[in-house]
Write a protein that holds these residues in place. Sequence first.
Motif, PDB file in Angstrom:
ATOM      1  N   GLY A 166      -3.840  -2.474   1.181  1.00 28.71           N
ATOM      2  CA  GLY A 166      -4.302  -1.093   1.186  1.00 28.71           C
ATOM      3  C   GLY A 166      -4.541  -0.572   2.589  1.00 28.71           C
ATOM      4  O   GLY A 166      -4.190   0.571   2.914  1.00 28.71           O
ATOM      5  N   GLN A 167      -5.120  -1.421   3.446  1.00 23.13           N
ATOM      6  CA  GLN A 167      -5.375  -1.002   4.827  1.00 23.13           C
ATOM      7  C   GLN A 167      -4.064  -0.780   5.584  1.00 23.13           C
ATOM      8  O   GLN A 167      -3.954   0.165   6.369  1.00 23.13           O
ATOM      9  N   ARG A 168      -3.075  -1.628   5.344  1.00 24.39           N
ATOM     10  CA  ARG A 168      -1.779  -1.434   6.006  1.00 24.39           C
ATOM     11  C   ARG A 168      -1.140  -0.118   5.565  1.00 24.39           C
ATOM     12  O   ARG A 168      -0.524   0.584   6.377  1.00 24.39           O
ATOM     13  N   GLN A 169      -1.277   0.209   4.281  1.00 25.58           N
ATOM     14  CA  GLN A 169      -0.761   1.489   3.803  1.00 25.58           C
ATOM     15  C   GLN A 169      -1.438   2.646   4.528  1.00 25.58           C
ATOM     16  O   GLN A 169      -0.788   3.618   4.928  1.00 25.58           O
ATOM     17  N   VAL A 170      -2.757   2.544   4.698  1.00 29.76           N
ATOM     18  CA  VAL A 170      -3.494   3.631   5.345  1.00 29.76           C
ATOM     19  C   VAL A 170      -3.078   3.777   6.805  1.00 29.76           C
ATOM     20  O   VAL A 170      -2.952   4.892   7.319  1.00 29.76           O
ATOM     21  N   VAL A 171      -2.851   2.654   7.500  1.00 28.02           N
ATOM     22  CA  VAL A 171      -2.371   2.725   8.882  1.00 28.02           C
ATOM     23  C   VAL A 171      -1.049   3.488   8.933  1.00 28.02           C
ATOM     24  O   VAL A 171      -0.850   4.359   9.791  1.00 28.02           O
ATOM     25  N   SER A 172      -0.147   3.194   8.012  1.00 27.92           N
ATOM     26  CA  SER A 172       1.153   3.869   7.992  1.00 27.92           C
ATOM     27  C   SER A 172       1.018   5.356   7.674  1.00 27.92           C
ATOM     28  O   SER A 172       1.721   6.195   8.252  1.00 27.92           O
ATOM     29  N   ILE A 173       0.119   5.688   6.750  1.00 28.13           N
ATOM     30  CA  ILE A 173      -0.116   7.100   6.408  1.00 28.13           C
ATOM     31  C   ILE A 173      -0.712   7.843   7.605  1.00 28.13           C
ATOM     32  O   ILE A 173      -0.256   8.935   7.978  1.00 28.13           O
ATOM     33  N   ALA A 174      -1.739   7.239   8.240  1.00 26.17           N
ATOM     34  CA  ALA A 174      -2.387   7.876   9.392  1.00 26.17           C
ATOM     35  C   ALA A 174      -1.403   8.049  10.547  1.00 26.17           C
ATOM     36  O   ALA A 174      -1.418   9.059  11.255  1.00 26.17           O
ATOM     37  N   ARG A 175      -0.528   7.067  10.732  1.00 29.25           N
ATOM     38  CA  ARG A 175       0.484   7.140  11.786  1.00 29.25           C
ATOM     39  C   ARG A 175       1.420   8.324  11.550  1.00 29.25           C
ATOM     40  O   ARG A 175       1.690   9.109  12.477  1.00 29.25           O
ATOM     41  N   ALA A 176       1.908   8.463  10.325  1.00 30.83           N
ATOM     42  CA  ALA A 176       2.819   9.563  10.009  1.00 30.83           C
ATOM     43  C   ALA A 176       2.143  10.909  10.237  1.00 30.83           C
ATOM     44  O   ALA A 176       2.753  11.851  10.770  1.00 30.83           O
TER      45      ALA A 176
END
Length: 254
Positions: free
Chosen positions: A147-157
């Motif tokens: 879940g945290q990795r998903q959030v990093v990718s979302i925040a990056r985009a």
Amino acid sequence: MSAPIIELRGVGKAYGAFRALTDIDLAVDAGAVTCVLGDNGAGKSTLIKILAGLHPPTEGEVLVDGETVTFGSPRDALDHGIATVYQDLAVVGDMPVWRNFFLGQELTGRFGLMRETEMREITVERLHRMGVDLPDVGVPIASLSGGQRQVVSIARAMYFGARVLILDEPTAALGVKQSGMVLKFISAARDEGIGVIFITHNPHHAYLVGDRFVLLNLGRQKMDATRDEVTLDELTLEMAGGGELSSLAHELDR
């Protein structure tokens, strides 16, 4: 009313004799979550590839801000503010979180040296803005939860200017708690005014955050309904076969 950020009109896609999509209409507005649902083979992956600029449609048109566009590559889609977060996330597991956040778009100073302190600070700030406070953004990203990795990718985009965020099955491999985290940040992206396309086979997850629901079945559009027009039970029933399932149940009851 302003035009949708991105819109598909009558889009179809054929690979030789195989038809993956037929006559798809889709409109994605700013500050709204459009859920695209369907089982394996429904056409979700092909739809993502068209939206992300990987494959051109065979027929129909793609519009951005009401103007017809042609994406020749993923770079073209990104230049129009359309970012895709794939299920495999495309992260480098042994690299620190902050390096993954800026992967391919590193900030550099004199002599090409990376501005590490600045990139670390930005990563911390953007994750904090999404409600995630990591003790250390210098840890390998592989050490984070799914879940945290998903959030990093979302925040990056979001940081790099996404106007439309396409999320490919972001909760598929996650447990209940981690799925809840990702759904929370999908809502946060919507609240920032981003148009979100949430690709999923899970109607329960879709209904928790969705504003519009598009159901695909064997490459065709079976439903396009707003939240006010469909209940979770109706959405789940349609996913399971809809009227066909109801008819079968009626026959079995006779």
